[in-house]
Design an enzyme around this catalytic site. Structure first.
Site, PDB file in Angstrom:
ATOM      1  N   GLU A  78      -2.964  -4.812  -3.013  1.00  0.00           N
ATOM      2  CA  GLU A  78      -3.379  -5.814  -4.006  1.00  0.00           C
ATOM      3  C   GLU A  78      -3.523  -5.205  -5.390  1.00  0.00           C
ATOM      4  O   GLU A  78      -3.226  -5.834  -6.395  1.00  0.00           O
ATOM      5  CB  GLU A  78      -4.662  -6.544  -3.573  1.00  0.00           C
ATOM      6  N   CYS A 126     -10.865  -2.266  -4.429  1.00  0.00           N
ATOM      7  CA  CYS A 126     -10.036  -3.394  -4.873  1.00  0.00           C
ATOM      8  C   CYS A 126     -10.903  -4.541  -5.379  1.00  0.00           C
ATOM      9  O   CYS A 126     -10.552  -5.215  -6.348  1.00  0.00           O
ATOM     10  CB  CYS A 126      -9.129  -3.882  -3.746  1.00  0.00           C
ATOM     11  N   ASN A 144       0.854  -1.203   0.000  1.00  0.00           N
ATOM     12  CA  ASN A 144       0.000   0.000   0.000  1.00  0.00           C
ATOM     13  C   ASN A 144       0.883   1.243   0.000  1.00  0.00           C
ATOM     14  O   ASN A 144       1.876   1.340   0.736  1.00  0.00           O
ATOM     15  CB  ASN A 144      -1.009  -0.003   1.156  1.00  0.00           C
ATOM     16  N   ILE A 145       0.516   2.181  -0.861  1.00  0.00           N
ATOM     17  CA  ILE A 145       1.279   3.421  -1.041  1.00  0.00           C
ATOM     18  C   ILE A 145       0.318   4.574  -0.780  1.00  0.00           C
ATOM     19  O   ILE A 145      -0.579   4.829  -1.597  1.00  0.00           O
ATOM     20  CB  ILE A 145       1.846   3.524  -2.481  1.00  0.00           C
ATOM     21  N   GLU A 146       0.488   5.219   0.379  1.00  0.00           N
ATOM     22  CA  GLU A 146      -0.458   6.259   0.790  1.00  0.00           C
ATOM     23  C   GLU A 146      -0.077   7.632   0.237  1.00  0.00           C
ATOM     24  O   GLU A 146       0.993   7.824  -0.337  1.00  0.00           O
ATOM     25  CB  GLU A 146      -0.554   6.280   2.321  1.00  0.00           C
ATOM     26  N   CYS A 185     -10.642  -4.072   0.072  1.00  0.00           N
ATOM     27  CA  CYS A 185     -11.642  -3.011   0.172  1.00  0.00           C
ATOM     28  C   CYS A 185     -12.558  -3.036  -1.053  1.00  0.00           C
ATOM     29  O   CYS A 185     -12.312  -3.766  -2.025  1.00  0.00           O
ATOM     30  CB  CYS A 185     -10.956  -1.652   0.302  1.00  0.00           C
ATOM     31  N   CYS A 223      -3.911   0.661  -2.848  1.00  0.00           N
ATOM     32  CA  CYS A 223      -3.842  -0.523  -1.988  1.00  0.00           C
ATOM     33  C   CYS A 223      -2.821  -1.528  -2.525  1.00  0.00           C
ATOM     34  O   CYS A 223      -2.507  -1.534  -3.716  1.00  0.00           O
ATOM     35  CB  CYS A 223      -5.201  -1.202  -1.912  1.00  0.00           C
TER      36      CYS A 223
HETATM   37  N1  THU Z   1      -5.312  -1.211   2.325  1.00  0.00           N
HETATM   38  C1  THU Z   1      -4.777  -2.074   1.424  1.00  0.00           C
HETATM   39  O1  THU Z   1      -3.648  -1.889   0.948  1.00  0.00           O
HETATM   40  N2  THU Z   1      -5.504  -3.153   1.081  1.00  0.00           N
HETATM   41  C2  THU Z   1      -6.709  -3.471   1.619  1.00  0.00           C
HETATM   42  O2  THU Z   1      -7.328  -4.441   1.191  1.00  0.00           O
HETATM   43  C3  THU Z   1      -7.271  -2.664   2.699  1.00  0.00           C
HETATM   44  C4  THU Z   1      -6.639  -1.341   2.875  1.00  0.00           C
HETATM   45  C5  THU Z   1      -4.509  -0.057   2.745  1.00  0.00           C
HETATM   46  C6  THU Z   1      -4.978   1.281   2.259  1.00  0.00           C
HETATM   47  C7  THU Z   1      -4.395   2.200   3.311  1.00  0.00           C
HETATM   48  O3  THU Z   1      -3.056   2.500   2.950  1.00  0.00           O
HETATM   49  C8  THU Z   1      -4.363   1.369   4.576  1.00  0.00           C
HETATM   50  O4  THU Z   1      -4.511   0.021   4.150  1.00  0.00           O
HETATM   51  C9  THU Z   1      -5.435   1.715   5.568  1.00  0.00           C
HETATM   52  O5  THU Z   1      -6.673   1.757   4.957  1.00  0.00           O
END
Ligand code: THU
Length: 133
Positions: free
Chosen positions: A55, A91, A42-44, A88, A53
């Site tokens: 995946e 995704c 995950n790259i915010e 989520c 996300c």
């Molecule tokens: N996130 C994912 O990478 N995959 C998921 O299936 C659920 C959420 C990440 C997004 C964000 O960076 C962090 O988790 C919190 O929501």
């Protein structure tokens, strides 16, 4: 490559998570039919909606390298959360287009595990068939 090995690859990817806002780390690994593995984390972003996300990062990497749903064998998704992270909603929509409905999706947080697929995660999805009529 076996299920547990792909899950280990996803944990390696999780180390590259860029999550300064949530401090919630997710890793993913896509196994292709020729044995190649693509990782994602995950790259915010300070503009939260721009976050990607894990995946999606991993599946986009596989597609960017020429792989498609027919050449993707499995997806592993792991997190450091207290319970397993199911994909989520965004995704689920993306994965429902880019994976076959029965492609195995393996979830783990190192303690609990769950094996699923897109058929189970997103029934009655809006798909290509609706648009390309
Ligand atoms: N996130 C994912 O990478 N995959 C998921 O299936 C659920 C959420 C990440 C997004 C964000 O960076 C962090 O988790 C919190 O929501």
């Amino acid at each position: 490559m076996e299920r547990n090995e792909l899950i280990q690859e996803a944990f390696k990817a999780m180390e590259n998570a860029y999550a300064p806002y949530s401090n919630y780390h997710v890793g993913a690994a896509v196994l292709c039919t020729d044995g190649k593995v693509f990782l994602g984390a995950n790259i915010e972003n300070a503009s939260f909606g721009a976050t990607n996300c894990a995946e999606r990062s991993a599946v986009f990497a596989a597609y960017s390298n020429g792989y498609r749903k027919d050449t993707i064998e499995a997806l592993a998704i792991v997190s450091d959360g207290g319970r397993i992270a199911a994909p989520c909603g965004i995704c689920r929509q993306v994965l429902s287009e880019l994976l076959k409905p029965d492609t195995p999706i393996w979830l783990s947080n190192g303690r609990d595990d769950c094996d699923t697929n897109m058929e189970e995660l997103l029934p009655m999805q809006f798909s290509q068939e609706d648009v390309l009529r």
